[in-house]
Motif scaffolding. Sequence first.
Motif, mmCIF file in Angstrom:
data_model
loop_
_atom_site.group_PDB
_atom_site.id
_atom_site.type_symbol
_atom_site.label_atom_id
_atom_site.label_comp_id
_atom_site.label_asym_id
_atom_site.label_seq_id
_atom_site.Cartn_x
_atom_site.Cartn_y
_atom_site.Cartn_z
ATOM 1 N N THR A 285 0.751 -1.134 -0.020
ATOM 2 C CA THR A 285 -0.084 0.113 0.022
ATOM 3 C C THR A 285 0.909 1.479 0.007
ATOM 4 O O THR A 285 0.727 2.277 -0.706
ATOM 5 C CB THR A 285 -0.888 -0.032 1.222
ATOM 6 O OG1 THR A 285 -1.812 -1.239 1.120
ATOM 7 C CG2 THR A 285 -1.772 1.320 1.432
ATOM 8 N N ALA A 286 1.875 1.298 0.774
ATOM 9 C CA ALA A 286 2.630 2.412 0.957
ATOM 10 C C ALA A 286 3.491 2.729 -0.224
ATOM 11 O O ALA A 286 3.960 3.670 -0.687
ATOM 12 C CB ALA A 286 3.829 2.221 2.012
ATOM 13 N N MET B 61 2.802 1.791 -3.541
ATOM 14 C CA MET B 61 1.648 1.868 -4.315
ATOM 15 C C MET B 61 1.420 3.586 -4.145
ATOM 16 O O MET B 61 1.134 4.486 -5.466
ATOM 17 C CB MET B 61 0.331 1.271 -4.432
ATOM 18 C CG MET B 61 0.814 -0.227 -4.875
ATOM 19 S SD MET B 61 1.615 -0.425 -6.449
ATOM 20 C CE MET B 61 0.421 0.243 -7.658
ATOM 21 N N GLN B 62 0.948 3.885 -2.872
ATOM 22 C CA GLN B 62 0.798 5.349 -2.560
ATOM 23 C C GLN B 62 1.534 6.316 -2.976
ATOM 24 O O GLN B 62 1.700 7.498 -3.730
ATOM 25 C CB GLN B 62 0.158 5.444 -1.121
ATOM 26 C CG GLN B 62 -0.120 6.758 -0.701
ATOM 27 C CD GLN B 62 -0.742 6.974 0.776
ATOM 28 O OE1 GLN B 62 -0.475 5.996 1.255
ATOM 29 N NE2 GLN B 62 -1.169 7.905 1.195
ATOM 30 N N THR B 63 3.046 5.871 -2.734
ATOM 31 C CA THR B 63 4.402 6.542 -2.949
ATOM 32 C C THR B 63 4.327 6.807 -4.623
ATOM 33 O O THR B 63 4.570 7.958 -5.093
ATOM 34 C CB THR B 63 5.458 6.062 -2.465
ATOM 35 O OG1 THR B 63 5.421 5.883 -1.125
ATOM 36 C CG2 THR B 63 6.679 6.723 -3.039
ATOM 37 N N VAL C 42 1.779 6.506 -6.712
ATOM 38 C CA VAL C 42 0.671 7.304 -7.200
ATOM 39 C C VAL C 42 1.045 8.903 -7.213
ATOM 40 O O VAL C 42 1.003 9.884 -7.957
ATOM 41 C CB VAL C 42 -0.577 6.835 -6.590
ATOM 42 C CG1 VAL C 42 -1.556 8.155 -6.910
ATOM 43 C CG2 VAL C 42 -0.876 5.575 -7.269
ATOM 44 N N GLU C 43 1.726 9.214 -5.607
ATOM 45 C CA GLU C 43 1.655 10.622 -5.358
ATOM 46 C C GLU C 43 2.928 11.292 -6.068
ATOM 47 O O GLU C 43 2.902 12.291 -6.424
ATOM 48 C CB GLU C 43 2.037 10.516 -3.871
ATOM 49 C CG GLU C 43 0.785 10.407 -3.022
ATOM 50 C CD GLU C 43 1.054 10.441 -1.394
ATOM 51 O OE1 GLU C 43 2.300 10.433 -1.161
ATOM 52 O OE2 GLU C 43 0.174 10.463 -0.571
ATOM 53 N N SER D 222 1.616 11.671 -9.472
ATOM 54 C CA SER D 222 0.604 12.977 -9.607
ATOM 55 C C SER D 222 1.347 14.415 -9.292
ATOM 56 O O SER D 222 1.094 15.082 -9.685
ATOM 57 C CB SER D 222 -0.452 12.536 -8.754
ATOM 58 O OG SER D 222 -0.021 12.534 -7.530
ATOM 59 N N THR E 52 4.445 14.632 -1.331
ATOM 60 C CA THR E 52 4.346 14.801 0.065
ATOM 61 C C THR E 52 5.751 14.163 0.560
ATOM 62 O O THR E 52 6.521 13.521 -0.070
ATOM 63 C CB THR E 52 3.250 13.730 0.463
ATOM 64 O OG1 THR E 52 3.402 12.417 -0.030
ATOM 65 C CG2 THR E 52 1.792 14.129 0.016
ATOM 66 N N SER F 176 5.774 10.361 0.839
ATOM 67 C CA SER F 176 6.077 9.755 -0.378
ATOM 68 C C SER F 176 7.819 9.751 -0.461
ATOM 69 O O SER F 176 8.216 8.631 -1.035
ATOM 70 C CB SER F 176 5.306 10.273 -1.522
ATOM 71 O OG SER F 176 5.451 11.471 -1.737
#
Lengths: 180, 106
Positions: free
Chosen positions: B63-64, B66-68, B70-71, B74, B82, B85
């Motif tokens: 999750t971490a 993938m979030q990284t 994505v962030e 983007s 962030t 990330s």
Amino acid sequence: MSLADADLIARVLLDDDRHAFAQLVRTHQGATRAFLRRLTGGDAALADDLAQETFLRAYRALGSYKGTARFQSWLYGIAYRLFISSTRKKTEPVLDGDSPPETAGPARDGTLSGDLERALRQLSVDERAVIELCFHHDHTHEEASAVLGMPLGTVKTHVARGKTKLRALLQDWKEADAHA
Amino acid sequence: MHDDEDAFLRDTLKGLDRHIDDAGFTARVMDQLPPRSSRRSVAPVVAAVIASLLGMLAPPVRTAVMQTLVELSSGWMEGGVTLASVVVLGMLVWGAIGVAVAGHER
């Protein structure tokens, strides 16, 4: 294969443990060099050069050592092939079972050991290698066949011819001494 | 051929044995071995790969990551990322460097 050899080989393969490989060399260098000195007809310098190359090749090919034969036997096989390869680079005729023998070397010293050394130099390389493995290093004909990469029948032929030659030479010298 | 003849030959050949001193032979062999890096143990590399794969499969880590990603993607487009990330990315890069160094030093 001894447990000590198996442990050292494992350490070399798993961790490239140089201390372990050095121990393998120390353990087996004497027998390997002696075997090559017999093949070279007493040429210690050539034998040692080939022995060094034997251990270098063993290091590179250690992963292919299957453990079915003794580690020393595996080294003998590498040493033998190196010696044959080195002789093919010379201008001398290719050495095989029927090749002419090497020169007899120094004159006879009248001792049995000296006569046997001299007689062994009269054998072909293949006969000498087979006699060494089967009678000096207690290999069966099958083991010698595997080590030297020779058919079993060829090994048996070399043993028979080698012994016949040795018997004839030793007998001749014995009779010559008796009449001297 | 006679057994006693074989025994004679065997005994006489063994009697020819002469001790051959090492006399630096082993040292000369060891000097000619290739550098250690050419024969590296694969175990730590394999362990690192497996650990990385397991880490990627573990839900919190996945999750971490993938979030990284994505962030970051983007963020690049929108002009900002962030701190979290960046930290996660830094940890991934640091871990990869650590594995590479450990594998090289072995």
